[in-house]
Design a protein around this motif. Structure first.
Motif, PDB file in Angstrom:
ATOM      1  N   CYS A   1       0.823  -1.202   0.000  1.00  0.00           N
ATOM      2  CA  CYS A   1       0.000   0.000   0.000  1.00  0.00           C
ATOM      3  C   CYS A   1       0.861   1.258   0.000  1.00  0.00           C
ATOM      4  CB  CYS A   1      -0.937  -0.020   1.206  1.00  0.00           C
ATOM      5  SG  CYS A   1      -2.046   1.403   1.280  1.00  0.00           S
ATOM      6  N   LEU A   2       1.864   1.295   0.852  1.00  0.00           N
ATOM      7  CA  LEU A   2       2.713   2.482   0.936  1.00  0.00           C
ATOM      8  C   LEU A   2       3.633   2.605  -0.277  1.00  0.00           C
ATOM      9  CD1 LEU A   2       3.603   2.509   4.746  1.00  0.00           C
ATOM     10  CD2 LEU A   2       1.936   3.919   3.514  1.00  0.00           C
ATOM     11  N   THR A   3       3.999   1.475  -0.855  1.00  0.00           N
ATOM     12  CA  THR A   3       4.796   1.527  -2.087  1.00  0.00           C
ATOM     13  C   THR A   3       4.002   2.182  -3.205  1.00  0.00           C
ATOM     14  OG1 THR A   3       6.041  -0.471  -1.480  1.00  0.00           O
ATOM     15  CG2 THR A   3       6.020   0.133  -3.803  1.00  0.00           C
TER      16      THR A   3
ATOM     17  N   PHE B   1      -7.485  -0.568  -1.056  1.00  0.00           N
ATOM     18  CA  PHE B   1      -7.762  -1.761  -1.848  1.00  0.00           C
ATOM     19  C   PHE B   1      -6.490  -2.502  -2.222  1.00  0.00           C
ATOM     20  CE2 PHE B   1     -12.309  -0.793  -2.882  1.00  0.00           C
ATOM     21  CZ  PHE B   1     -12.779  -2.062  -2.623  1.00  0.00           C
ATOM     22  N   VAL B   2      -5.365  -1.782  -2.321  1.00  0.00           N
ATOM     23  CA  VAL B   2      -4.094  -2.462  -2.573  1.00  0.00           C
ATOM     24  C   VAL B   2      -3.817  -3.463  -1.456  1.00  0.00           C
ATOM     25  CG1 VAL B   2      -1.604  -2.164  -2.803  1.00  0.00           C
ATOM     26  CG2 VAL B   2      -3.170  -0.515  -3.868  1.00  0.00           C
ATOM     27  N   MET B   3      -4.012  -2.996  -0.218  1.00  0.00           N
ATOM     28  CA  MET B   3      -3.772  -3.863   0.932  1.00  0.00           C
ATOM     29  C   MET B   3      -4.848  -4.934   1.053  1.00  0.00           C
ATOM     30  SD  MET B   3      -2.867  -2.647   4.793  1.00  0.00           S
ATOM     31  CE  MET B   3      -2.048  -3.794   5.920  1.00  0.00           C
ATOM     32  N   MET B   4      -6.100  -4.564   0.771  1.00  0.00           N
ATOM     33  CA  MET B   4      -7.198  -5.526   0.875  1.00  0.00           C
ATOM     34  C   MET B   4      -7.027  -6.655  -0.128  1.00  0.00           C
ATOM     35  SD  MET B   4     -10.238  -2.737   1.418  1.00  0.00           S
ATOM     36  CE  MET B   4     -11.618  -3.892   1.298  1.00  0.00           C
ATOM     37  N   ASN B   5      -6.622  -6.335  -1.345  1.00  0.00           N
ATOM     38  CA  ASN B   5      -6.423  -7.388  -2.343  1.00  0.00           C
ATOM     39  C   ASN B   5      -5.244  -8.278  -1.977  1.00  0.00           C
ATOM     40  OD1 ASN B   5      -8.591  -6.828  -4.059  1.00  0.00           O
ATOM     41  ND2 ASN B   5      -7.450  -5.259  -5.154  1.00  0.00           N
ATOM     42  N   ALA B   6      -4.191  -7.667  -1.432  1.00  0.00           N
ATOM     43  CA  ALA B   6      -3.064  -8.478  -0.957  1.00  0.00           C
ATOM     44  C   ALA B   6      -3.519  -9.415   0.153  1.00  0.00           C
ATOM     45  CB  ALA B   6      -1.933  -7.566  -0.466  1.00  0.00           C
TER      46      ALA B   6
END
Length: 595
Positions: free
Chosen positions: A138-140, A290-295
């Motif tokens: 997410c932070l990337t 959503f980046v983190m949620m999908n991961a």
């Protein structure tokens, strides 16, 4: 305590023979020099760590659980902290992270395979570093250069861990209802107040700092999901030298007493004017999250595979040793008072179901991880776009289908053990409890089904689904003329056509009544899950047929499992298609008062 051996032979089969990752990497400039031998060596070392360090802590960690000691302090089970120290010292957190932040830069699929083994060995422990990868991603993608400089090297090193703070007492999946407030201090930082619940790894004693990614509302935010912003809220505010400084006003108020995953702390997190920093743009936090949620959803898929594999290994070993009754076709161990239960057809059904679902899940999830590497690193833009679409389409299938199957398979494992299955000392009942939770969090499997059908299939008129359908069609056309492949290609082609027709039918009905999507979604996802598994099992059967003459029993086993899958598991789709076609009327016409 049971047993676990990393399934390296099958992992290498999937990566090297099915997916040919060495050739795949040639199209990714950053990974072009990486070879299969190096990957195999990394996974071999990972397997040792999982077998020798993590697995011995699984049952004891479940029995001891986490302890809330008051004032925001949580103690993890005995041995967890030492295992995490070894994990960090060996460099495992950095495996697939960017070298500029201290990572080793290996492909995502290598990290994916590592997490399969870690989840088999000890899912509760694995969730602590697992969520850190989501925070890193997410932070990337959305962090400022300053945020990336402060937080990413620490997450990559594993000295800091991460969480995702979404759910609140009054809202779970419906994040548009969240109430946590964020107000600007005027210096680029914000004051956050509110309560988050069900926060996995929200507090623990493994790492020196915890980086919470928190969804909250700004004072002028529009209502609903369009008014959500994302903030970094660290447990300890980083000092000018980058090390943990002042204790922040985000604290664990309690931990949940759960049916399973006892070794991982599921926390109530209270924010009382906690200091945070905006990630990305105001009111666009859900897109960043959503980046983190999908991961995390891909992570849950690997939890499902991990539990399926370890449950299968233990029930198989038990079935070979446990003596009960005689085979219906005559004694198979006449020198013993009874035959081992593996001679009985129904025991074999349960074992083969576990084996087929584990090996199918490994093929599917490893392929998906390769698609993520394609999306991030391939030299061809068109390849990157197709890979992105396939990952978006199939992420909900991975999460739901693999975790649904894991619950079925861990139940089969318990059943194989009979009375010993529900006795704690044998370990099978823990796997059932853990697997059941995976079907709920990171978006329940019904939510995954709605996402698949509503957002990923119907929203673009089936464009993404057609991209996967093209893979199926190309394989069917190439192999359908070969007599030895008829038993695999014909059912694959059949389910492909049925999914296409079912999708069109539901789409037409949904234009008249949106409830048709909700009524069909769950059986639709299972149908698509079987389409995907059919594709990979047909491909694996092709390889096994080509190499069967080598005399290696591995290929004979693979072929037999493929035949079992098509004969005994794929036929579930006859029911799921019929249920999806039944529509909304049988569900919605009954008056609420009649329930």
């Amino acid at each position: 305590m049971g047993q676990y051996a990393a399934p390296l032979r099958d992992m290498q089969f999937v990566l090297n023979e099915l997916l040919d990752v060495e050739a795949e990497l040639k199209g990714m400039p950053r990974h072009a020099e990486l070879d299969a031998d190096t990957i195999n060596q990394v996974l071999g070392e990972a397997g040792k760590f999982c077998e020798e360090v993590l697995f011995p802590l699984n049952q004891s960690g479940d029995q001891e659980g986490c302890v809330y000691e008051g004032d925001g302090v949580v103690k993890t089970p005995t041995g967890f902290k030492e295992a995490y120290r070894q994990y960090v010292e060996a460099g495992w957190p950095a495996l697939s992270c960017e070298p500029e932040y201290g990572g080793q830069g290996l492909p995502k699929f290598v990290n994916n395979a590592l997490f399969e083994m870690m989840n088999s060995a000890n899912q509760a422990w694995t969730m602590y570093p697992g969520l850190s990868h989501g925070a890193y991603e997410c932070l990337t993608a959305h962090g400022t250069p300053e945020q990336q400089k402060v937080y990413l090297p620490k997450l990559v090193a594993g000295t800091w861990t991460g969480t995702m703070c979404l759910t609140e007492p009054h809202c779970g999946t419906d994040l548009g209802m969240l109430r946590t407030k964020a107000e600007s201090y005027g210096d680029g930082s914000y004051s956050l107040s509110g309560t988050k619940i069900f926060i996995s790894s929200g507090e623990h004693d493994l790492a020196e700092n915890i980086v919470h990614l928190v969804l909250a509302r700004l004072p002028d935010a529009p209502p609903g999901t369009k008014g959500i912003s994302l903030f970094i809220v660290p447990k300890f505010i980083p000092a000018p030298d980058g090390e943990p400084g002042q204790r922040n006003a985000i604290k664990c108020g309690s931990i949940e007493h759960k049916m399973g995953i006892h070794g991982n702390a599921t926390c109530v997190m209270n924010l009382d004017n906690a200091k945070g920093w905006l990630v990305g743009e105001p009111n666009r936090g859900l897109q960043a999250m959503f980046v983190m949620m999908n991961a995390a959803r891909l992570g849950v898929a690997m939890q499902g595979l991990g539990l399926t594999e370890v449950a299968y290994q233990n029930s198989l070993a038990y079935a070979k040793e446990r003596l009960q009754m005689r085979s219906l076709s005559g004694p198979k161990a006449p020198d013993k008072p009874a035959d081992p239960i593996i001679v009985h057809p129904d025991v074999r059904r349960m074992l083969l179901t576990q084996k087929a679902y584990a090996e199918g899940a490994r093929a599917f999830s490893y392929w998906a991880a390769v698609q993520i590497d394609r999306e991030l690193s391939h030299a061809d833009e068109a390849v990157r776009k197709d890979a992105s679409d396939l990952v978006a389409l199939l992420t909900p299938v991975l999460k739901a289908f693999l975790s649904d199957n894991a619950f079925e398979c861990t139940n089969h494992a318990l059943q194989v053990f009979g009375g010993h299955g529900y006795i704690a000392e044998w370990g099978m009942e823990q796997y059932v409890r853990d697997a059941r939770i995976n079907m709920i969090y990171e978006g329940t499997n019904a939510v995954q089904a709605l996402d698949l059908l509503g957002r990923k299939v119907l929203a673009d008129m089936g464009a993404k689904l057609k991209k996967f359908g093209k893979l199926v069609t190309e394989f069917v056309e190439a192999e359908g003329v070969k007599p030895e492949m008829q038993e695999f290609v014909n059912p694959l082609a059949d389910i492909g056509e049925k999914v296409q027709k079912l999708t069109m039918e539901i789409g037409m009905k949904a234009m008249q009544n949106p409830d048709e999507v909700g009524a069909a979604a769950v059986p639709y996802l299972r149908t698509v899950g079987h389409l995907v598994f059919s594709y990979f099992w047909a491909r694996m059967a092709r390889i096994a047929l080509d190499k069967e003459a080598s005399g290696d029993p591995f290929y004979k086993s693979k072929l037999a499992t493929a035949r079992f899958y098509f004969a005994r598991l794929l036929p579930e789709t006859a029911a799921t298609i019929r249920m999806a076609r039944a529509g909304a009327k049988p569900l919605m016409e009954i008056d609420e008062a009649l329930f």
